[in-house]
Design an enzyme around this catalytic site. Structure first.
Site, PDB file in Angstrom:
ATOM      1  N   ASP A 270       9.117  -1.617  -0.404  1.00 58.82           N
ATOM      2  CA  ASP A 270       8.331  -2.670  -1.046  1.00 58.82           C
ATOM      3  C   ASP A 270       7.958  -2.312  -2.482  1.00 58.82           C
ATOM      4  O   ASP A 270       7.068  -1.497  -2.711  1.00 58.82           O
ATOM      5  CB  ASP A 270       7.059  -2.914  -0.224  1.00 58.82           C
ATOM      6  CG  ASP A 270       6.232  -4.049  -0.787  1.00 58.82           C
ATOM      7  OD1 ASP A 270       6.807  -4.943  -1.441  1.00 58.82           O
ATOM      8  OD2 ASP A 270       5.009  -4.048  -0.570  1.00 58.82           O
TER       9      ASP A 270
ATOM     10  N   ASP B 270       9.566  -7.984  -6.570  1.00 61.13           N
ATOM     11  CA  ASP B 270       8.965  -7.550  -5.311  1.00 61.13           C
ATOM     12  C   ASP B 270      10.011  -7.538  -4.194  1.00 61.13           C
ATOM     13  O   ASP B 270      10.356  -8.580  -3.649  1.00 61.13           O
ATOM     14  CB  ASP B 270       7.810  -8.510  -4.972  1.00 61.13           C
ATOM     15  CG  ASP B 270       7.083  -8.123  -3.696  1.00 61.13           C
ATOM     16  OD1 ASP B 270       7.461  -7.111  -3.072  1.00 61.13           O
ATOM     17  OD2 ASP B 270       6.132  -8.840  -3.325  1.00 61.13           O
TER      18      ASP B 270
END
Ligand SMILES: *[C@@H]1O[C@H](CO)[C@@H](O)[C@H](O)[C@H]1NC(C)=O
Ligand SMILES: *[C@@H]1O[C@H](CO)[C@@H](O)[C@H](O)[C@H]1NC(C)=O
Ligand SMILES: *[C@@H]1O[C@H](CO)[C@@H](O)[C@H](O)[C@H]1NC(C)=O
Ligand SMILES: *[C@@H]1O[C@H](CO)[C@@H](O)[C@H](O)[C@H]1NC(C)=O
Ligand SMILES: *[C@@H]1O[C@H](CO)[C@@H](O)[C@H](O)[C@H]1NC(C)=O
Length: 390
Positions: free
Chosen positions: A93, A291
């Site tokens: 992430d 992201d």
């Protein structure tokens, strides 16, 4: 800030493309990070030149295809935690900065981290709470030895949050039990003094301050044929560099505006080649981030509304119920007969390292679940971008 998602629906939920998250085989968005104290930041031309030279000298065979995942459920890497090593799958992430693993049983998980079984675990006696766009968790902070079996052949001690309670965080069937936040210390919880994993790696090893992600989406080919899309995907996280075998052509870099999230600058958005023509400040309100942990392209409300309008106009050969454009109503086609050609291509232009230029990431409607493709580049006015976007 609440940011609407750009979603179109086919029979299945058709997330019109995870921009930050996914790339076609041809594209990788190189991400670099380093401690904020480091003078040669990712913006510096010398630093990028060094990166590129260093990158081409090294091969990362062991890391190729080290990510797994399913459409909409994130990409994960296998990590070994503790002594003896406990293997866990960890979501990669770039949108957060904590390393955290489940440390208690959960109905969606097959396994979790047993601190009591690790002789190298050290408790920090602090608790931590992390909310995400979707879901949240609470845990206890400690440190332990970590390694990445299909990564570097090193073991390091890093901060680890043992998740004891969570809400809408884990996904049933996703096959991952933890999260590796790869962004900068500034957004680490409880505060920026909790050193993120990648910073620990740099401090304890001689690994270069670079990593790259190739997120291939659902295994489609250069033809982008819907029929070639399979549910399971494989991709790569290269730690310490960029593997030349994973891309063709030139790499384009975009400056990181500020080292907290991977904040970048979008200078232009097009729908089927038609400029949305908004002040580019709007595109980056209140920030644009890369992201890897999300599967949607999210846009600020005003931009979202303009984009949907433009998509609607570009798709006007077909009549859709108005609820379709509001995300309230599904329109279904027989399997394999979705008329992709009526939907437009969406292009995002990112500022290039040389701010005179930008480069385009084009998203085809067919590559629904995960695809961005580096198509070409164009010049923009640097002055305009500096004044208007920042
Ligand atoms: C998780 O998903 C599986 C397969 O869809 C289902 O059988 C199971 O009941 C789900 N588990 C929970 C706890 O919801
Ligand atoms: C990993 O490192 C250890 C010790 O540093 C070495 O013995 C081992 O052969 C290495 N393994 C690989 C696959 O390079
Ligand atoms: C692309 O499509 C063409 C024609 O449909 C086919 O001949 C070719 O093998 C395909 N290429 C790939 C990489 O799938
Ligand atoms: C970028 O723009 C500046 C100022 O307009 C100019 O001096 C410079 O030559 C340009 N560089 C390139 C590579 O076009
Ligand atoms: C971009 O700028 C360069 C240098 O100013 C010029 O040679 C090139 O033709 C331009 N490309 C486009 C697509 O406008």
């Amino acid at each position: 800030m609440r940011v609407p998602r750009l979603l179109l629906y086919s029979c299945a939920l058709v997330a019109l493309l995870p921009v930050p998250c996914s790339g076609a085989v041809l594209l990788r968005v190189p991400l670099r990070q380093g401690p904020p104290s480091q003078p040669a930041g990712p913006r510096g031309p010398s630093s990028s030149a060094r990166t590129r030279r260093g990158a081409s000298a090294v091969k990362f065979v062991n890391m190729i295809d080290n990510l797994r995942g399913k459409s909409g459920q994130g990409y994960y890497i296998e990590m070994a935690v503790g002594t003896p090593p406990q293997k866990l799958n960890i979501l990669v992430d770039t949108g957060s900065s904590n390393f955290a693993v489940s440390a208690a049983s959960h109905p969606f998980l097959h396994r979790y981290y047993h601190r009591s079984l690790s002789s190298s675990y050290r408790d920090l006696g602090r608790s931590v709470y992390v909310p995400y766009t979707q879901g949240r968790w609470e845990g206890e902070l400690g440190t332990d030895l970590l390694s990445i079996p299909h990564g570097l052949n090193v073991s390091l001690r890093a901060n680890i949050a043992a998740i004891t309670q969570s809400d809408r965080f884990f996904i049933n069937g996703s096959n991952w039990e933890g999260i590796l936040g790869l962004a900068y210390a500034e957004i680490a919880r409880p505060d920026e003094t909790l050193e993120p994993f990648f910073d620990s790696l740099l401090r304890q090893t001689s690994v270069p301050d670079v990593f790259s992600l190739q997120l291939c989406g659902a295994g489609f080919t250069q033809n982008y044929s819907w029929h070639t899309i399979k549910d399971c995907v494989g991709s790569s996280q290269i730690i310490g560099g960029i593997d030349p075998s994973l891309y063709v052509g030139e790499l384009w870099y975009t400056p990181i505006r500020r080292e907290w999230y991977y904040e970048v600058i979008i200078v232009r958005i097009e729908v089927n080649g038609q400029d949305l023509n908004m002040d580019c400040k709007e595109y980056n309100y209140d920030k644009s981030i890369v992201d890897s942990g999300t599967t949607n392209l999210r846009l600020p409300r005003k931009v979202f509304q303009a984009a949907v309008k433009a998509i609607e106009a570009a798709s006007s050969t077909e009549q859709f119920p108005s609820g379709f454009w509001l995300g309230e109503q599904l329109v279904c086609w027989q399997a394999g007969s979705t008329p992709w050609h009526i939907f437009p291509v969406i292009s995002l232009y990112l500022m290039s390292e040389n701010t005179n230029q930008s480069f385009r990431i084009s998203i085809l409607p067919q590559v629904l679940h995960s695809a961005i493709r580096l198509a070409s580049h164009t010049n923009t006015s640097a002055k305009m971008c500096k004044v208007r976007c920042l």
